[in-house]
Design an enzyme around this catalytic site. Sequence first.
Site, short mmCIF file in Angstrom:
data_model
loop_
_atom_site.label_atom_id
_atom_site.label_comp_id
_atom_site.label_asym_id
_atom_site.label_seq_id
_atom_site.Cartn_x
_atom_site.Cartn_y
_atom_site.Cartn_z
CB CYS A 1 26.64 25.86 36.85
SG CYS A 1 25.31 25.57 36.11
CG ASP B 1 22.59 24.08 41.95
OD1 ASP B 1 21.63 24.39 41.31
OD2 ASP B 1 23.09 22.65 41.86
CB CYS C 1 20.10 26.23 37.48
SG CYS C 1 18.92 24.68 37.77
NE ARG C 2 24.83 26.89 40.20
CZ ARG C 2 25.79 26.13 41.02
NH1 ARG C 2 26.41 26.71 42.08
NH2 ARG C 2 26.34 25.11 40.65
#
Length: 158
Positions: free
Chosen positions: A12, A127, A17-18
């Site tokens: 990402c 996101d 985060c992802r």
Amino acid sequence: MSGEKKKALFICLGNICRSPIAEGVFQKTVNDMNLSDQWEIDSAAIGSWHVGNSPDWRALDTMKKHDVPYDNHARQIISEDFNHYDFIFGMDEENMRDLKKRAPKGSKAKLLMFGDFDPQGDRIIRDPYYDSDAKGFEKCYQQSVRCSKGFLEKVDTL
Ligand SMILES: *[C@@H]1O[C@H](CO)[C@@H](O)[C@H](O)[C@H]1NC(C)=O
């Protein structure tokens, strides 16, 4: 069974985060299926902003809540990754464009959108970094669970 491991890399924008959630969930899915000796799994970023950092605390919280172990740190994708990994997953269309731009000509990795393996057809893993709460992280977790299973069911046909 022997032979080479299959290798998957989750990408990402910042790798905090992802893609850590996708990596952690995919690893756990593979562990639960007793397939961990057949897979090499990592995640990385398009950009360099967060290199060396742990994931966003909301990503860590979400994984902890769901018993997904995680202790990796952010790194940026390198051109060698495109020949080391069999499968490189982007989380959205922008990731896919960036991956295609960076892939050296003729490199081995299949560039896949993780969301294409969601049986519910939720293709984009949005996101959640700039969100004011953790709901987007929970959603990313749920999508990662479905996509990990969906991908593993299809991997031998890819
Ligand atoms: C994985 O291995 C454990 C321990 O041998 C076994 O109890 C479990 O049923 C296996 N799970 C799967 C999905 O094969």
